[in-house]
Design an enzyme around this catalytic site. Structure first.
Site, short mmCIF file in Angstrom:
data_model
loop_
_atom_site.label_atom_id
_atom_site.label_comp_id
_atom_site.label_asym_id
_atom_site.label_seq_id
_atom_site.Cartn_x
_atom_site.Cartn_y
_atom_site.Cartn_z
N SER A 29 0.96 -1.01 -0.28
CA SER A 29 0.33 0.19 0.06
C SER A 29 0.97 1.08 0.10
O SER A 29 1.89 1.20 0.92
CB SER A 29 -1.00 0.38 1.48
OG SER A 29 -2.31 -0.98 1.35
N HIS A 60 -3.51 0.39 -5.34
CA HIS A 60 -2.40 0.20 -6.05
C HIS A 60 -3.05 -0.07 -7.39
O HIS A 60 -4.41 -0.26 -7.73
CB HIS A 60 -3.17 -1.59 -5.21
CG HIS A 60 -2.50 -2.32 -4.23
ND1 HIS A 60 -1.94 -2.85 -3.38
CD2 HIS A 60 -2.50 -1.19 -2.75
CE1 HIS A 60 -1.43 -2.83 -2.58
NE2 HIS A 60 -2.24 -1.67 -1.59
N HIS A 82 -5.20 -9.14 -1.49
CA HIS A 82 -4.83 -9.35 0.12
C HIS A 82 -6.63 -10.72 0.23
O HIS A 82 -7.05 -10.97 -0.99
CB HIS A 82 -5.32 -8.75 0.16
CG HIS A 82 -4.22 -6.98 -0.01
ND1 HIS A 82 -4.24 -5.99 -0.66
CD2 HIS A 82 -3.13 -7.27 1.45
CE1 HIS A 82 -3.38 -5.54 -0.82
NE2 HIS A 82 -2.50 -5.88 0.54
N TYR A 84 -7.89 -10.24 2.32
CA TYR A 84 -9.57 -9.32 2.57
C TYR A 84 -10.32 -9.33 1.77
O TYR A 84 -11.59 -9.48 1.57
CB TYR A 84 -9.16 -8.69 3.73
CG TYR A 84 -8.49 -7.82 3.11
CD1 TYR A 84 -8.66 -6.71 2.58
CD2 TYR A 84 -6.99 -7.02 3.77
CE1 TYR A 84 -7.99 -5.69 2.05
CE2 TYR A 84 -5.81 -6.26 2.96
CZ TYR A 84 -7.11 -5.63 2.05
OH TYR A 84 -6.47 -4.32 1.70
N GLU A 85 -9.54 -9.42 -0.15
CA GLU A 85 -10.25 -8.90 -1.04
C GLU A 85 -10.99 -9.98 -1.44
O GLU A 85 -12.11 -9.93 -1.87
CB GLU A 85 -10.09 -8.51 -2.41
CG GLU A 85 -8.60 -7.51 -2.07
CD GLU A 85 -7.79 -6.87 -3.09
OE1 GLU A 85 -8.26 -5.57 -3.92
OE2 GLU A 85 -6.57 -7.06 -2.85
N ALA A 112 3.02 -1.88 4.40
CA ALA A 112 2.50 -0.92 5.46
C ALA A 112 2.30 -1.72 7.14
O ALA A 112 0.79 -2.90 6.24
CB ALA A 112 1.38 -0.08 4.67
N MET A 210 -1.94 -7.01 7.53
CA MET A 210 -2.62 -8.03 6.51
C MET A 210 -1.93 -8.62 5.41
O MET A 210 -3.19 -8.95 4.27
CB MET A 210 -3.88 -7.05 6.11
CG MET A 210 -4.70 -6.37 7.55
SD MET A 210 -6.16 -5.56 6.74
CE MET A 210 -6.27 -4.27 8.60
N SER A 211 -1.16 -8.82 4.92
CA SER A 211 -0.40 -9.16 3.96
C SER A 211 0.88 -9.95 4.41
O SER A 211 1.57 -9.98 4.75
CB SER A 211 -0.26 -8.36 2.84
OG SER A 211 1.12 -7.77 2.65
N ASN A 234 1.47 3.31 11.73
CA ASN A 234 0.34 3.97 12.56
C ASN A 234 0.91 3.48 13.12
O ASN A 234 1.66 1.93 13.56
CB ASN A 234 -0.68 3.78 11.96
CG ASN A 234 -1.15 2.62 11.97
OD1 ASN A 234 -0.66 1.51 10.66
ND2 ASN A 234 -2.23 1.47 12.54
N HIS A 246 -7.53 4.53 7.01
CA HIS A 246 -6.55 4.12 6.00
C HIS A 246 -5.99 4.94 5.50
O HIS A 246 -4.82 5.31 4.68
CB HIS A 246 -7.41 3.12 5.46
CG HIS A 246 -6.67 2.98 3.88
ND1 HIS A 246 -5.73 1.62 4.18
CD2 HIS A 246 -7.22 2.95 2.11
CE1 HIS A 246 -5.23 1.61 2.61
NE2 HIS A 246 -6.08 2.46 1.47
N1 HPA Z 1 -3.23 -3.52 11.48
C1 HPA Z 1 -3.44 -4.07 10.42
N2 HPA Z 1 -3.11 -3.25 9.31
C2 HPA Z 1 -2.24 -2.57 9.00
C3 HPA Z 1 -2.20 -1.15 10.16
C4 HPA Z 1 -2.50 -1.68 11.43
O1 HPA Z 1 -2.42 -0.83 12.10
N3 HPA Z 1 -1.84 -0.35 9.51
C5 HPA Z 1 -1.73 -0.89 8.20
N4 HPA Z 1 -1.43 -2.18 7.74
#
Ligand code: HPA
Length: 277
Positions: A29, A60, A82, A84-85, A112, A210-211, A234, A246
């Site tokens: 990302s 993306h 992903h 989750y997609e 990320a 998540m990847s 973050n 996001h």
């Molecule tokens: N959690 C999960 N996935 C993420 C995060 C997070 O805080 N930041 C970026 N991808």
């Protein structure tokens, strides 16, 4: 995993490639800009590659970029798939299988991630030294195609130690501060609760996303060397007194873009040629 789709995708890409790439880049990302630095390049849209899924997530692009980066032949995934997609694990990891067929020996995986380790700050880059698969599934579940790799692959050095050291040296040479730590993968797409983050911290996690983990499992099964880099976009849930978004993830990756680009380019330029095993 059947071989025919893999061969068809590989043949399609190979037809357009002038010089064989040896390094694969999976850009997460907000990190796809790296592909814009590739010279003498061709692009191949995912939607044109037989059996390739299509990328849906904001930020993306959905294409392969193949060419030269710092004098090395590379193939970059600008956008990844992903779980989750709604893609199957087989789809999520299909591009890694294709990379192997194309002759890739080293894969640099980027993402990320949220910082679990409280000494981290948003904007830090973290070398992934190991991972925890908290996705509740595994991309290798199902009949095993022996020609692609072992039924029970070793994961004790999932992230090549020599590559981690090489990346540390690259960071030093640029005067760049980088963190190192354990990446935890959840399926998402909801971010974690504060309690989940406390749990993951006691589990030994330093960053969460998540990847990456599915791709790294398949890369290891395929006997490719892996280097992983997280951009801490973050602090994970419950650490700071603010909600996660996001938008924050995208804003932070944008801010560290220059450092990220310099870092990966330096790593690639001086990458040792030795192969795993
Ligand atoms: N959690 C999960 N996935 C993420 C995060 C997070 O805080 N930041 C970026 N991808």
């Amino acid at each position: 995993m059947s071989l025919r789709p893999l061969k068809e995708a590989t043949t399609y890409i190979n037809k357009q490639v002038k010089k064989q790439p040896t390094i694969g880049l999976i850009l997460g990302s907000g990190l796809g800009v790296l592909a814009e630095e590739i010279e003498d390049k061709i692009t191949v849209a995912y939607k044109d590659i037989p059996h390739f899924p299509e990328s849906t997530v904001q930020g993306h692009k959905g294409q392969l970029v193949i060419g030269q980066l710092q004098g090395k032949q590379v193939i970059a995934m600008q956008g990844r798939f992903h779980f989750y997609e709604g893609y199957t694990m087989e789809q999520v990891t299909f591009p890694v299988r294709v990379m192997k067929q194309l002759g890739i020996e080293t894969v640099i995986v980027t993402n990320a991630a949220g910082g679990i380790n409280e000494s981290f700050e948003p904007g830090d880059l973290m070398l992934i030294t190991d991972h925890i698969n908290n996705m509740g599934t595994n991309p290798l579940i199902g009949p095993n195609e022996e020609s692609l790799g072992a039924r029970f692959p070793d994961m004790s050095e999932a992230y090549d130690r020599k590559l981690v050291n090489h990346a540390k040296a690259s960071a030093d040479s640029l005067g760049l501060k980088v963190q190192a730590g354990v990446y935890v993968a959840n399926t998402g797409p909801s971010y974690e609760t504060a309690a989940e983050i406390r749990m993951l911290r006691t589990f030994g996690g330093d960053a969460v996303g998540m990847s990456t983990v599915p791709e790294v499992i398949v890369a290891n099964q395929s006997n490719m060397r892996v280097l992983g880099i997280s951009c801490i976009s973050n602090m994970a849930a419950g650490i700071l007194d603010q909600p996660l978004s996001h938008q924050e993830v995208m804003d932070t990756t944008e801010k560290v873009r220059e450092d990220f680009l310099r870092f990966v380019k330096q790593i690639v330029e001086t990458l040792p040629e030795t192969t795993k095993g």
